[in-house]
Structure formats: structure tokens, C-alpha cells
Design a protein around this motif. Structure first.
Motif, PDB file in Angstrom:
ATOM      1  N   MET A   1      10.023 -26.524  17.812  1.00  0.00           N
ATOM      2  CA  MET A   1       9.471 -27.881  17.601  1.00  0.00           C
ATOM      3  C   MET A   1       9.268 -27.662  16.155  1.00  0.00           C
ATOM      4  O   MET A   1       8.699 -26.729  15.657  1.00  0.00           O
ATOM      5  N   SER A   2       9.504 -28.753  15.286  1.00  0.00           N
ATOM      6  CA  SER A   2       9.317 -28.711  13.828  1.00  0.00           C
ATOM      7  C   SER A   2       7.827 -28.648  13.363  1.00  0.00           C
ATOM      8  O   SER A   2       6.992 -29.173  14.124  1.00  0.00           O
ATOM      9  N   PRO A   3       7.597 -28.130  12.473  1.00  0.00           N
ATOM     10  CA  PRO A   3       5.947 -27.983  11.769  1.00  0.00           C
ATOM     11  C   PRO A   3       5.436 -29.419  11.650  1.00  0.00           C
ATOM     12  O   PRO A   3       4.322 -29.518  12.042  1.00  0.00           O
ATOM     13  N   ASP A   4       6.576 -30.392  11.222  1.00  0.00           N
ATOM     14  CA  ASP A   4       5.861 -31.859  11.220  1.00  0.00           C
ATOM     15  C   ASP A   4       5.449 -32.433  12.271  1.00  0.00           C
ATOM     16  O   ASP A   4       4.339 -32.988  12.286  1.00  0.00           O
ATOM     17  N   ALA A   5       6.169 -32.260  13.235  1.00  0.00           N
ATOM     18  CA  ALA A   5       5.990 -32.836  14.579  1.00  0.00           C
ATOM     19  C   ALA A   5       4.905 -32.270  15.172  1.00  0.00           C
ATOM     20  O   ALA A   5       3.851 -32.954  15.668  1.00  0.00           O
ATOM     21  N   LEU A   6       4.532 -30.740  15.026  1.00  0.00           N
ATOM     22  CA  LEU A   6       3.444 -30.004  15.579  1.00  0.00           C
ATOM     23  C   LEU A   6       2.065 -30.547  14.860  1.00  0.00           C
ATOM     24  O   LEU A   6       1.014 -30.847  15.632  1.00  0.00           O
ATOM     25  N   ALA A   7       2.315 -30.795  13.508  1.00  0.00           N
ATOM     26  CA  ALA A   7       1.184 -31.205  12.710  1.00  0.00           C
ATOM     27  C   ALA A   7       0.693 -32.521  13.034  1.00  0.00           C
ATOM     28  O   ALA A   7      -0.443 -32.955  13.198  1.00  0.00           O
ATOM     29  N   HIS A   8       1.696 -33.510  13.258  1.00  0.00           N
ATOM     30  CA  HIS A   8       1.390 -34.930  13.832  1.00  0.00           C
ATOM     31  C   HIS A   8       0.640 -34.714  15.085  1.00  0.00           C
ATOM     32  O   HIS A   8      -0.143 -35.589  15.314  1.00  0.00           O
ATOM     33  N   ALA A   9       0.988 -34.087  16.170  1.00  0.00           N
ATOM     34  CA  ALA A   9       0.504 -33.797  17.360  1.00  0.00           C
ATOM     35  C   ALA A   9      -1.068 -33.297  17.398  1.00  0.00           C
ATOM     36  O   ALA A   9      -1.872 -33.665  18.001  1.00  0.00           O
ATOM     37  N   ALA A  10      -1.327 -32.462  16.371  1.00  0.00           N
ATOM     38  CA  ALA A  10      -2.636 -31.966  16.081  1.00  0.00           C
ATOM     39  C   ALA A  10      -3.560 -32.880  15.596  1.00  0.00           C
ATOM     40  O   ALA A  10      -4.580 -32.794  16.116  1.00  0.00           O
ATOM     41  N   ASP A  11      -2.872 -33.692  14.746  1.00  0.00           N
ATOM     42  CA  ASP A  11      -3.779 -34.793  14.045  1.00  0.00           C
ATOM     43  C   ASP A  11      -4.032 -35.991  15.135  1.00  0.00           C
ATOM     44  O   ASP A  11      -5.054 -36.478  15.126  1.00  0.00           O
ATOM     45  N   LEU A  12      -3.075 -36.054  15.981  1.00  0.00           N
ATOM     46  CA  LEU A  12      -3.395 -37.093  17.120  1.00  0.00           C
ATOM     47  C   LEU A  12      -4.276 -36.609  17.884  1.00  0.00           C
ATOM     48  O   LEU A  12      -5.229 -37.282  18.526  1.00  0.00           O
ATOM     49  N   ALA A  13      -4.391 -35.327  18.259  1.00  0.00           N
ATOM     50  CA  ALA A  13      -5.511 -34.829  19.111  1.00  0.00           C
ATOM     51  C   ALA A  13      -6.680 -34.916  18.480  1.00  0.00           C
ATOM     52  O   ALA A  13      -7.731 -35.408  19.352  1.00  0.00           O
ATOM     53  N   ASP A  14      -7.002 -34.649  17.102  1.00  0.00           N
ATOM     54  CA  ASP A  14      -8.411 -35.121  16.579  1.00  0.00           C
ATOM     55  C   ASP A  14      -8.352 -36.603  16.647  1.00  0.00           C
ATOM     56  O   ASP A  14      -9.705 -36.901  16.901  1.00  0.00           O
ATOM     57  N   PHE A  15      -7.464 -37.297  16.458  1.00  0.00           N
ATOM     58  CA  PHE A  15      -7.668 -38.882  16.418  1.00  0.00           C
ATOM     59  C   PHE A  15      -8.467 -39.377  18.107  1.00  0.00           C
ATOM     60  O   PHE A  15      -9.313 -40.121  18.263  1.00  0.00           O
ATOM     61  N   VAL A  16      -7.709 -38.815  18.940  1.00  0.00           N
ATOM     62  CA  VAL A  16      -7.968 -39.212  20.335  1.00  0.00           C
ATOM     63  C   VAL A  16      -9.490 -38.750  20.785  1.00  0.00           C
ATOM     64  O   VAL A  16     -10.237 -39.180  21.079  1.00  0.00           O
ATOM     65  N   ALA A  17      -9.751 -37.328  20.242  1.00  0.00           N
ATOM     66  CA  ALA A  17     -11.147 -36.907  20.445  1.00  0.00           C
ATOM     67  C   ALA A  17     -12.034 -37.691  19.601  1.00  0.00           C
ATOM     68  O   ALA A  17     -13.294 -37.881  19.989  1.00  0.00           O
ATOM     69  N   ALA A  18     -11.968 -38.356  18.644  1.00  0.00           N
ATOM     70  CA  ALA A  18     -12.765 -39.110  17.732  1.00  0.00           C
ATOM     71  C   ALA A  18     -12.776 -40.412  18.291  1.00  0.00           C
ATOM     72  O   ALA A  18     -13.734 -41.193  17.735  1.00  0.00           O
ATOM     73  N   SER A  19     -12.043 -40.901  19.158  1.00  0.00           N
ATOM     74  CA  SER A  19     -11.829 -42.316  19.714  1.00  0.00           C
ATOM     75  C   SER A  19     -11.804 -42.372  21.362  1.00  0.00           C
ATOM     76  O   SER A  19     -10.999 -42.837  21.759  1.00  0.00           O
ATOM     77  N   PRO A  20     -13.218 -41.863  21.967  1.00  0.00           N
ATOM     78  CA  PRO A  20     -13.401 -42.207  23.353  1.00  0.00           C
ATOM     79  C   PRO A  20     -13.645 -43.590  23.590  1.00  0.00           C
ATOM     80  O   PRO A  20     -13.368 -43.702  24.937  1.00  0.00           O
ATOM     81  N   SER A  21     -13.824 -44.523  22.907  1.00  0.00           N
ATOM     82  CA  SER A  21     -13.742 -45.659  23.339  1.00  0.00           C
ATOM     83  C   SER A  21     -13.107 -46.627  22.188  1.00  0.00           C
ATOM     84  O   SER A  21     -12.602 -46.328  21.133  1.00  0.00           O
ATOM     85  N   SER A  22     -12.822 -48.054  22.621  1.00  0.00           N
ATOM     86  CA  SER A  22     -12.336 -48.595  21.719  1.00  0.00           C
ATOM     87  C   SER A  22     -12.943 -48.883  20.259  1.00  0.00           C
ATOM     88  O   SER A  22     -12.425 -49.195  19.325  1.00  0.00           O
ATOM     89  N   PHE A  23     -14.335 -49.047  20.498  1.00  0.00           N
ATOM     90  CA  PHE A  23     -15.164 -49.122  19.223  1.00  0.00           C
ATOM     91  C   PHE A  23     -14.962 -47.882  18.551  1.00  0.00           C
ATOM     92  O   PHE A  23     -14.985 -47.999  17.335  1.00  0.00           O
ATOM     93  N   HIS A  24     -15.092 -46.536  18.885  1.00  0.00           N
ATOM     94  CA  HIS A  24     -14.820 -45.682  18.254  1.00  0.00           C
ATOM     95  C   HIS A  24     -13.467 -45.587  17.617  1.00  0.00           C
ATOM     96  O   HIS A  24     -13.133 -44.929  16.406  1.00  0.00           O
TER      97      HIS A  24
END
Length: 425
Positions: A1-24
Motif C-alpha cells: 500500500m502506498s505511503p500516501d494512502a496509509l497516511a490518509h488512513a492514519a489521519d482518518l483514524a485520528d478523525f474518527v477517534a475525535a468524532s464519537p458523536s455528530s457534535f464532535h
């Protein structure tokens, strides 16, 4: 898997962790775009009119952000990338501290259409918005606090022959031991928000899977996380808009993230409400447009409605169309339905395929098996409300509406790349 795609997925993991509700999620979108130079606006204030600005406004669990090009005028079109911030799960009822037989439990109501069995035996968080006695609101999110424990197979020998949960009696999670009269679930939320529990006058609190998103599989092709429906699209839009902000074309680039899609969108912050039309009209008025010019601008505008769709499932192939079978890792999907459950038509399909080609991204098509009912999205709602040309797209996933869904790592990044091309015009 390309480094760009893996970096995007890692950032998405951060985003999901910071967004446990619609308000978050709305707050996290606002935080990221503010860091990227966007100016937050208040709906009660007058809005600036200068071309070249980048702005955002939050309404409850929804957020809209936009970039006005330098040459914007009264008939400038709008390019809207739409998604939603909410996900199926459970929401706290009034008097949420319950329990029996020495167990503390949470009184919850089912929100949307979750795959109920997927929520069993997972550590869960509580997250959302608390309204206080002075009229202010604060966000609250606990760490792992609750669990829906499954009945042991020794006590239900037929469990593997078909598990059916009673939606009232068997979906109330445990969160402690003791007597409900001596415990307070709202106190746990107040502590997490660092406020006095006695000040709470109302709340909008949901459950969220506490596990972090993760990449796995041969060659790191898979990404699993909670709330990919539809935070994967929200994140793709945020990344794309931040990247495109310095180079948008002739049109206004706009990200619209709505709440309440999973329950029909008919709220003030949902796609069926006035939020998007309010924002577009105010932007147009700030540019000096009259009613005639507003209609001309909408007639040349576009909306890309992005939400997840079904990948072909290797264990349930008969549930899918026998010919059109999108699969993880082969690109975003163009969603098509003859009865307009998706807003895509031939003109929209041509436009989407052109944007994918410009981004150097492959695209797949999705259509339902005729014997399996088709879901819907914010796309038809937006097209109906505003008359904007609309195309429905997304990424293919498995386990839709599960507490933890499965996507392809490369698809996540590719969706954002197409969104960036779309914003740039």
C-alpha cells in the motif's frame, strides 16, 4: 500500500477517534478547517462579502464550509460536496441511570438502523452535547465505560442458529456494579466535560465504539473503524477542501456535512432542513445577487452526495447484482438507482467519471439486486430542495451499519483526490 494512502488512513483514524458523536464531528471539522485558515462565522452575525475568503459555520451537529474565489460575482455557481456526521447506534433516554440485580445499566433508545449484534461485547463510550442551566452547551465524551454483554452459549444453545435481540430488554448496556439509587450516569458525563452535574438541563448523548481504527490485511489493504458511514466521506471532504482552498476554480467550493441522515434528515441540521439553502442564499446575498441571479447560479451548480455503499460480499454473493459487483480497493463508487433513491443520472455519471479521470482514480458502479430494497442518501433530498444537479457517490464497504465497518485503504484516499478535483473545478 502506498505511503500516501496509509497516511490518509492514519489521519482518518485520528478523525474518527475525535468524532464519537455528530457534535464532535462538526467541531473537529471546524477545528481542522480553522487551522487551515477558515474563519468561523455565527449565524446571528452579519457575514462578510469579500471574494477570496474562506469561511465555516456550525449548526448543532452539522457544519458547512466554503471558499469564495477571487473572481466571484452575482451568478457564481456552487460546487457542494455533501456528507453526514451521524451514524446508527444508541442514544440515551431520559432518566438514563437504570439497573437490576446488582448491575448498573444505561437506558438507551435505538438510533437509526444499527446492526444490533455487532454492538455486543465491545467497550463503548458515551459522547455528545450537554445543555447547561445558563443556556450554554458543552461537548462531553467519556472513555470506555459501557458494554452489551452477550448471553453465554451454555445458556442459549440455539444462539448460533439465529440470534434475535429484544430491542428493549437486551440492548441496555452495563456500566458498573451497585444500586442505581447511588449512581449517576450523567455524573460520569459531567465529569468528562468538567462541569457540575447539577447544572445539566438537557442532553443529546449517543454510544460510540471505543476501539481505534486500524489498518490490516495482506499488503495493508483493509481499514476497519467505527462510523465509517459516513465519517469516511466527511474526512475526505475536509482534506480535499483544505488542499483546494488556495486553488479553487471559478465556482464557490463548499463542504456540507449534515446531521440526522440515518433517521430521515428532517431536522434543522439535516439535509431536508434549511441549513444548506440558508448558507447558499446568504453567500449569494453577500455577493450582491438578486433573486434572478441566485436562480441562475443554482442552475449551473453541482452537488456530489458522498456516502458509503455496499461492496460485493464473498460469503453472500446472492445479495448483490449478478453483474455489477464493486469491491474494496478498486476505487470509489458511482451509485445508481432507477427509482432515484440515488440522484445520479446519465449527465451526473459523465461528470463523475470525468472528475475521476482528472484525478487519476478508477471508479466503480453500484446498483442493487432487484430483490433487495435500495437505501437512499442526502442526494435526492438536496436535488429536490435546491434543484442542483446531483450525483451520488461514495466508497464500497462491508458490514455497513455495524459498530465497526470495513473499507479499502486506497479507496479512502482516492475519494478525497476526486473531491479535490471537484472543488478545483
Amino acid at each position: 500500500m502506498s505511503p500516501d494512502a496509509l497516511a490518509h488512513a492514519a489521519d482518518l483514524a485520528d478523525f474518527v477517534a475525535a468524532s464519537p458523536s455528530s457534535f464532535h464531528a462538526a467541531a473537529e471539522v471546524g477545528r481542522r478547517l480553522t487551522d487551515a485558515g477558515f474563519t468561523p462565522l455565527d449565524e446571528q452575525d452579519a457575514w462578510p462579502s469579500q471574494p477570496g475568503g474562506r469561511f465555516l459555520v456550525v449548526r448543532d451537529g452539522a457544519v458547512i464550509a466554503w471558499v469564495v474565489p477571487q473572481g466571484a460575482g452575482t451568478c457564481t455557481a456552487v460546487r457542494v460536496f455533501g456528507a453526514h456526521s451521524d451514524s446508527p447506534g444508541f442514544k440515551l433516554k431520559p432518566k438514563p441511570t437504570t439497573g437490576r440485580l446488582g448491575w448498573l445499566q444505561a437506558g438507551v433508545e435505538i438510533y437509526g438502523g444499527p446492526l444490533l449484534n455487532s454492538w455486543l461485547d465491545r467497550e463503548l463510550r458515551l459522547a455528545g452535547r450537554i445543555a447547561l442551566d445558563d443556556g450554554s452547551t458543552v461537548l462531553a465524551a467519556t472513555g470506555p465505560l459501557l458494554r452489551l454483554p452477550q448471553l453465554a452459549i451454555h445458556l442459549d444453545r440455539a444462539a448460533n442458529d439465529g440470534l434475535a435481540l429484544d430491542k428493549q430488554m437486551q440492548t441496555q448496556p452495563v456500566w458498573g456494579l451497585g444500586d442505581e439509587d447511588s449512581a449517576d450516569l450523567l455524573g460520569e458525563l459531567a465529569s468528562a466535560a468538567e462541569v457540575d452535574a447539577a447544572r445539566i438541563r438537557g442532553y443529546d448523548i449517543v454510544t460510540a465504539d471505543a476501539a481505534r481504527g486500524a489498518v490490516f490485511g495482506k499488503d495493508d489493504v483493509f481499514f476497519a473503524a467505527a462510523r465509517l458511514d459516513d465519517l469516511a466521506s466527511v474526512h475526505a471532504g475536509v482534506v480535499a477542501l483544505a488542499r483546494a482552498a488556495d486553488g479553487v476554480g471559478d465556482d464557490i467550493a463548499m463542504l456540507a456535512v449534515f446531521d440526522h441522515e440515518e433517521i430521515g434528515s428532517e431536522t434543522r441540521s439535516g439535509a431536508a432542513g434549511p441549513f444548506l439553502s440558508d448558507v447558499i442564499e446568504r453567500v449569494q446575498l453577500a455577493l450582491g445577487a438578486d433573486r434572478e441571479e441566485q436562480h441562475r447560479a443554482l442552475a449551473s451548480s453541482w452537488c456530489v452526495s458522498s456516502d458509503v455503499g455496499h461492496s460485493v460480499h464473498p460469503n453472500y454473493a446472492g445479495k448483490h447484482d449478478p453483474v455489477v459487483r464493486p469491491v474494496l480497493g478498486s476505487g470509489p463508487i458511482l451509485k445508481i438507482n432507477a427509482n432515484q433513491r440515488y440522484a445520479t443520472d446519465g449527465v451526473g455519471a459523465a461528470a463523475w467519471n470525468g472528475w475521476c479521470a482528472d484525478a487519476g482514480v478508477g471508479s466503480q458502479e453500484f446498483v442493487s439486486n432487484n430483490s433487495v430494497p435500495c437505501g437512499s442518501t442526502i442526494g435526492p433530498i438536496t436535488a429536490t430542495r435546491l434543484g442542483i444537479r446531483t450525483v451520488d457517490v461514495g466508497i464500497p464497504i462491508l458490514s455497513m451499519h455495524s459498530a465497526r465497518e470495513l473499507a479499502g485503504v486506497s479507496d479512502l484516499r482516492d475519494l478525497s483526490r476526486v473531491a479535490e478535483v471537484f472543488f478545483r473545478g
